[in-house]
Design a protein around this motif. Structure first.
Motif, PDB file in Angstrom:
ATOM      1  N   PHE A  66       0.719  -1.210   0.024  1.00 43.13           N
ATOM      2  CA  PHE A  66       0.013   0.037   0.015  1.00 43.13           C
ATOM      3  C   PHE A  66       0.793   1.281  -0.144  1.00 43.13           C
ATOM      4  O   PHE A  66       0.575   2.104  -0.752  1.00 43.13           O
ATOM      5  N   LEU A  67       2.108   1.339   0.736  1.00 44.80           N
ATOM      6  CA  LEU A  67       2.894   2.377   0.868  1.00 44.80           C
ATOM      7  C   LEU A  67       3.661   2.528  -0.488  1.00 44.80           C
ATOM      8  O   LEU A  67       4.000   3.736  -0.931  1.00 44.80           O
ATOM      9  N   PHE A  68       4.037   1.454  -0.942  1.00 44.84           N
ATOM     10  CA  PHE A  68       4.986   1.425  -2.320  1.00 44.84           C
ATOM     11  C   PHE A  68       4.056   2.168  -3.340  1.00 44.84           C
ATOM     12  O   PHE A  68       4.593   2.859  -4.265  1.00 44.84           O
ATOM     13  N   THR A  69       2.609   1.931  -3.678  1.00 44.12           N
ATOM     14  CA  THR A  69       1.756   2.220  -4.590  1.00 44.12           C
ATOM     15  C   THR A  69       1.900   3.567  -5.091  1.00 44.12           C
ATOM     16  O   THR A  69       2.245   3.962  -6.239  1.00 44.12           O
ATOM     17  N   PRO A  70       1.763   4.425  -4.058  1.00 42.69           N
ATOM     18  CA  PRO A  70       1.667   5.926  -4.517  1.00 42.69           C
ATOM     19  C   PRO A  70       2.943   6.420  -5.003  1.00 42.69           C
ATOM     20  O   PRO A  70       3.052   7.216  -5.967  1.00 42.69           O
ATOM     21  N   PHE A  71       4.104   6.142  -4.374  1.00 41.80           N
ATOM     22  CA  PHE A  71       5.317   6.370  -4.929  1.00 41.80           C
ATOM     23  C   PHE A  71       5.561   6.029  -6.290  1.00 41.80           C
ATOM     24  O   PHE A  71       6.270   6.723  -7.185  1.00 41.80           O
ATOM     25  N   ALA A  72       5.474   4.591  -6.465  1.00 50.08           N
ATOM     26  CA  ALA A  72       5.490   4.052  -8.159  1.00 50.08           C
ATOM     27  C   ALA A  72       4.898   4.866  -9.214  1.00 50.08           C
ATOM     28  O   ALA A  72       5.086   4.985 -10.130  1.00 50.08           O
ATOM     29  N   LEU A  73       3.543   5.396  -8.823  1.00 52.32           N
ATOM     30  CA  LEU A  73       2.688   6.132  -9.696  1.00 52.32           C
ATOM     31  C   LEU A  73       3.142   7.387  -9.810  1.00 52.32           C
ATOM     32  O   LEU A  73       3.145   7.706 -10.901  1.00 52.32           O
ATOM     33  N   ILE A  74       3.521   8.031  -8.744  1.00 55.88           N
ATOM     34  CA  ILE A  74       3.834   9.361  -8.874  1.00 55.88           C
ATOM     35  C   ILE A  74       5.164   9.466  -9.870  1.00 55.88           C
ATOM     36  O   ILE A  74       5.234  10.412 -10.758  1.00 55.88           O
ATOM     37  N   ALA A  75       6.069   8.485  -9.724  1.00 53.75           N
ATOM     38  CA  ALA A  75       7.358   8.538 -10.503  1.00 53.75           C
ATOM     39  C   ALA A  75       7.160   8.127 -11.869  1.00 53.75           C
ATOM     40  O   ALA A  75       7.888   8.802 -12.988  1.00 53.75           O
ATOM     41  N   CYS A  76       5.965   7.857 -12.256  1.00 53.55           N
ATOM     42  CA  CYS A  76       5.479   7.443 -13.698  1.00 53.55           C
ATOM     43  C   CYS A  76       5.262   8.715 -14.477  1.00 53.55           C
ATOM     44  O   CYS A  76       5.441   9.025 -15.616  1.00 53.55           O
ATOM     45  N   PHE A  77       4.975   9.923 -13.564  1.00 53.01           N
ATOM     46  CA  PHE A  77       4.690  11.076 -14.176  1.00 53.01           C
ATOM     47  C   PHE A  77       5.957  12.111 -14.238  1.00 53.01           C
ATOM     48  O   PHE A  77       5.595  13.335 -14.966  1.00 53.01           O
ATOM     49  N   GLN A  78       7.034  11.487 -13.959  1.00 52.24           N
ATOM     50  CA  GLN A  78       8.337  12.156 -14.250  1.00 52.24           C
ATOM     51  C   GLN A  78       9.096  12.008 -15.444  1.00 52.24           C
ATOM     52  O   GLN A  78       9.901  12.410 -15.824  1.00 52.24           O
ATOM     53  N   HIS A 120      17.111  13.372  -7.795  1.00 51.25           N
ATOM     54  CA  HIS A 120      15.758  13.141  -8.410  1.00 51.25           C
ATOM     55  C   HIS A 120      14.837  12.350  -7.330  1.00 51.25           C
ATOM     56  O   HIS A 120      14.570  11.099  -7.296  1.00 51.25           O
ATOM     57  N   PRO A 121      14.353  12.897  -6.171  1.00 50.05           N
ATOM     58  CA  PRO A 121      13.759  12.309  -5.003  1.00 50.05           C
ATOM     59  C   PRO A 121      12.270  11.645  -5.541  1.00 50.05           C
ATOM     60  O   PRO A 121      12.152  10.482  -5.004  1.00 50.05           O
ATOM     61  N   TRP A 122      11.608  12.038  -6.512  1.00 40.96           N
ATOM     62  CA  TRP A 122      10.532  11.277  -7.061  1.00 40.96           C
ATOM     63  C   TRP A 122      10.648  10.311  -7.948  1.00 40.96           C
ATOM     64  O   TRP A 122       9.939   9.873  -8.672  1.00 40.96           O
ATOM     65  N   GLY A 123      11.952  10.399  -8.533  1.00 40.00           N
ATOM     66  CA  GLY A 123      12.405   9.230  -9.508  1.00 40.00           C
ATOM     67  C   GLY A 123      12.251   9.803 -10.907  1.00 40.00           C
ATOM     68  O   GLY A 123      12.117  11.025 -10.940  1.00 40.00           O
ATOM     69  N   ILE A 124      12.723   9.102 -11.783  1.00 40.44           N
ATOM     70  CA  ILE A 124      12.906   9.966 -13.172  1.00 40.44           C
ATOM     71  C   ILE A 124      11.860   8.938 -14.045  1.00 40.44           C
ATOM     72  O   ILE A 124      11.674   9.263 -15.409  1.00 40.44           O
ATOM     73  N   GLY A 125      11.279   7.583 -13.646  1.00 40.37           N
ATOM     74  CA  GLY A 125      10.210   7.067 -14.162  1.00 40.37           C
ATOM     75  C   GLY A 125      11.088   5.833 -14.886  1.00 40.37           C
ATOM     76  O   GLY A 125      12.119   5.667 -15.035  1.00 40.37           O
ATOM     77  N   PRO A 126       9.960   5.019 -15.358  1.00 35.35           N
ATOM     78  CA  PRO A 126      10.730   3.546 -15.854  1.00 35.35           C
ATOM     79  C   PRO A 126      11.083   3.991 -17.322  1.00 35.35           C
ATOM     80  O   PRO A 126      10.999   4.672 -17.863  1.00 35.35           O
ATOM     81  N   ALA A 127      12.439   3.167 -17.594  1.00 31.66           N
ATOM     82  CA  ALA A 127      12.852   3.085 -18.874  1.00 31.66           C
ATOM     83  C   ALA A 127      13.583   4.390 -19.412  1.00 31.66           C
ATOM     84  O   ALA A 127      13.749   4.704 -20.293  1.00 31.66           O
ATOM     85  N   GLU A 128      13.659   5.443 -18.453  1.00 33.82           N
ATOM     86  CA  GLU A 128      14.259   6.640 -18.583  1.00 33.82           C
ATOM     87  C   GLU A 128      15.824   6.699 -18.845  1.00 33.82           C
ATOM     88  O   GLU A 128      16.443   7.324 -19.358  1.00 33.82           O
ATOM     89  N   PHE A 129      16.276   5.800 -18.026  1.00 36.70           N
ATOM     90  CA  PHE A 129      17.824   6.200 -17.831  1.00 36.70           C
ATOM     91  C   PHE A 129      18.540   5.758 -19.084  1.00 36.70           C
ATOM     92  O   PHE A 129      19.399   6.507 -19.398  1.00 36.70           O
ATOM     93  N   ARG A 130      18.099   4.927 -19.986  1.00 35.77           N
ATOM     94  CA  ARG A 130      18.734   4.686 -21.231  1.00 35.77           C
ATOM     95  C   ARG A 130      18.625   5.801 -22.085  1.00 35.77           C
ATOM     96  O   ARG A 130      19.355   5.512 -23.139  1.00 35.77           O
ATOM     97  N   ASN A 131      17.984   6.639 -21.731  1.00 33.52           N
ATOM     98  CA  ASN A 131      17.776   7.749 -22.720  1.00 33.52           C
ATOM     99  C   ASN A 131      18.779   8.880 -22.305  1.00 33.52           C
ATOM    100  O   ASN A 131      18.517   9.957 -23.038  1.00 33.52           O
ATOM    101  N   LEU A 132      19.395   8.930 -21.279  1.00 33.69           N
ATOM    102  CA  LEU A 132      20.253   9.983 -20.728  1.00 33.69           C
ATOM    103  C   LEU A 132      21.797   9.574 -21.235  1.00 33.69           C
ATOM    104  O   LEU A 132      21.892   9.167 -22.400  1.00 33.69           O
ATOM    105  N   ARG A 133      22.958   9.962 -20.417  1.00 35.12           N
ATOM    106  CA  ARG A 133      24.021   9.940 -21.010  1.00 35.12           C
ATOM    107  C   ARG A 133      24.695   8.592 -21.323  1.00 35.12           C
ATOM    108  O   ARG A 133      25.401   8.287 -22.325  1.00 35.12           O
ATOM    109  N   ILE A 134      24.056   7.441 -20.596  1.00 35.36           N
ATOM    110  CA  ILE A 134      24.598   6.192 -20.765  1.00 35.36           C
ATOM    111  C   ILE A 134      23.399   5.450 -21.180  1.00 35.36           C
ATOM    112  O   ILE A 134      22.316   5.224 -20.692  1.00 35.36           O
ATOM    113  N   VAL A 135      23.370   4.808 -22.513  1.00 29.34           N
ATOM    114  CA  VAL A 135      22.135   4.016 -22.949  1.00 29.34           C
ATOM    115  C   VAL A 135      22.116   2.647 -22.276  1.00 29.34           C
ATOM    116  O   VAL A 135      21.022   2.049 -22.263  1.00 29.34           O
ATOM    117  N   GLU A 136      22.919   1.979 -21.635  1.00 25.19           N
ATOM    118  CA  GLU A 136      22.633   0.807 -21.026  1.00 25.19           C
ATOM    119  C   GLU A 136      22.138   0.990 -19.486  1.00 25.19           C
ATOM    120  O   GLU A 136      22.269   1.781 -18.822  1.00 25.19           O
TER     121      GLU A 136
END
Length: 425
Positions: free
Chosen positions: A81-93, A310-326
């Motif tokens: 229950f506590l994890f769910t809102p954090f995971a959903l908020i990160a999606c909008f980042q 980024h305390p709210w996260g950057i969201g799923p599958a975002e890291f690969r679009n930044l400086r390092i693709v892996e």
């Protein structure tokens, strides 16, 4: 009651009778559906996979069957229950991916967490019978995947390339690095049967263990190789020191020597195949993608620094679009990106509390301790393996979490039966 009598009964009585009949049917069919669901965990080509689809059938049937919910699993429910809102908020980042794809990813994670809560309560209700059901279905799935992966690697099945990736067996999984670790838990239960079982259990356990060993080997996943070896050693040590009597300890020592020799012979036989030997040498050597600023360990440092910003996260599958693709290939860093600091902390808490429950279960004598030994031996190594690979969508990770919470709950309820017969599944 006959159909005529049912029709003649008052409406309220007919409704009660209908609910009773529906509940009885649900109770009879629940075990079958759970077995199918567990077996479907071996088929993970796409997301959502058959595993998720099968669980959609299992959950309502379990509710109709009157599945009990236990106080000892409330902690797991609270984490979800506590994890769910954090995971959903990160999606909008997200900046590069779509919010829809990010939400899909996070909802799959939440869904998998719910499966762990279901498993915990399902096992706690009837630990001996239901652990046997789950281990049997999981073993069947592991044997199916091992045999298919091995035959595909040897080019002995049609369309072998469908079940290979970069020359390595992946069977019905997306990646050999998921296929290999998936096989390990049933192998640990098989090993325990070899060490403590009767002659029939030793023969079948030995056969299952060897088939799965070959499956893990042809995945050519170095992490899976280490995971298999360390989990096997942990099962051996825990059974020897916690469960075996003097006579069984002598037997275990003798069988360990014989088993080690047999594994060496099997490994030598595999390495005598030139193609196998070449790939083994490549995989056993240091890999280029492990070192350097953009290698596995270099990018983990960059990923951790990014997470701190980024305390709210950057969201799923975002890291690969930044400086390092892996990807970072470290779930303890990845969860900070994908679910934010709050979601990452709760993921850490989930792993830590599950480890604590598992080792606490080993500390107290109980007829259920033999259920806990393979579970914690597999999960502890999987938790370590998560530092070099992303495991937050591995179905068997959440299955293991649920099984450990379920067995721990059962041990808490039945501590007075510590002198009962050992449960060897």
């Amino acid at each position: 009651m006959s159909a005529t009598a049912v029709a003649a009964a008052p409406l309220s009585e007919r409704a009660q009778l209908g609910r009773a009949l529906l509940g009885r049917f649900a109770r009879r069919s629940l075990d079958v559906l759970v077995a199918i669901w567990i077996f479907s965990g071996a088929i993970v080509f796409v997301e959502p996979s058959p595993y998720e689809l099968a669980f959609v059938l299992v959950l309502p049937v379990a509710l109709l069957a009157g599945l009990g919910l236990y106080r000892s699993t409330v902690g797991l429910l609270a984490i979800i229950f506590l994890f769910t809102p954090f995971a959903l908020i990160a999606c909008f980042q997200v900046r590069y991916s779509s919010v829809t794809s990010a939400l899909t990813f996070s909802l799959v994670t939440i869904f998998l967490l719910v499966t762990s809560y279901f498993v915990a309560n399902f096992v706690a209700e009837a630990p001996g019978r239901r652990m046997k059901l789950i281990v049997s279905a999981y073993t069947a799935a592991a044997l199916f995947a091992s045999i298919l992966g091995t035959l595909a690697y040897l080019r002995l099945v049609p369309a072998s390339d469908l079940f290979l990736l970069y020359g390595r067996a992946r069977a019905t999984f997306k990646d050999p690095n998921v296929f290999g670790p998936f096989l390990i838990l049933p192998a640990m239960f098989a090993l325990q049967r070899i060490l403590l079982g009767d002659r029939r259990q030793v023969i079948w356990g030995g056969l299952f263990y060897m088939v799965i060993f070959v499956g893990v080997f042809v995945s050519f996943s170095r992490a899976a190789w280490g995971h298999f070896a360390l989990s096997s050693g942990m099962v051996l040590a825990l059974v020897f020191f916690l469960e075996a009597n003097a006579r069984e300890k002598v037997r275990i020592l003798m069988m360990s020597l014989a088993g080690a020799l047999l594994l060496v012979v099997a490994l030598a036989g595999l390495l005598s195949i030139p193609a196998v030997n070449h790939l083994f040498e490549v995989r056993a050597a240091s890999q280029d993608y492990d070192s350097g600023a953009t290698g596995r360990f270099g990018r983990q440092g960059y990923a951790f620094e990014l997470a701190l910003d980024h305390p709210w996260g950057i969201g799923p599958a975002e890291f690969r679009n930044l400086r390092i693709v892996e990807e970072p290939h470290n779930v303890y860093v990845t969860v900070l990106h994908v679910y934010g600091w709050g979601g990452g902390f709760l993921f850490y808490l989930l792993i830590a509390v599950t480890l604590w429950k598992g080792f606490a279960a080993l500390a107290r004598p109980s007829p259920y301790r033999l259920l806990a030994i393979p579970l914690i031996s597999t999960f502890a190594m999987l938790a370590g393996e998560s530092a070099i690979i992303d495991t937050d969508h591995w179905r068997h990770l959440y299955l293991l979490i649920g099984l450990i919470w379920g067995v721990s709950s059962a041990m808490g309820q039945y501590e007075s039966h510590a002198a009962g017969k050992r449960l060897l599944v």
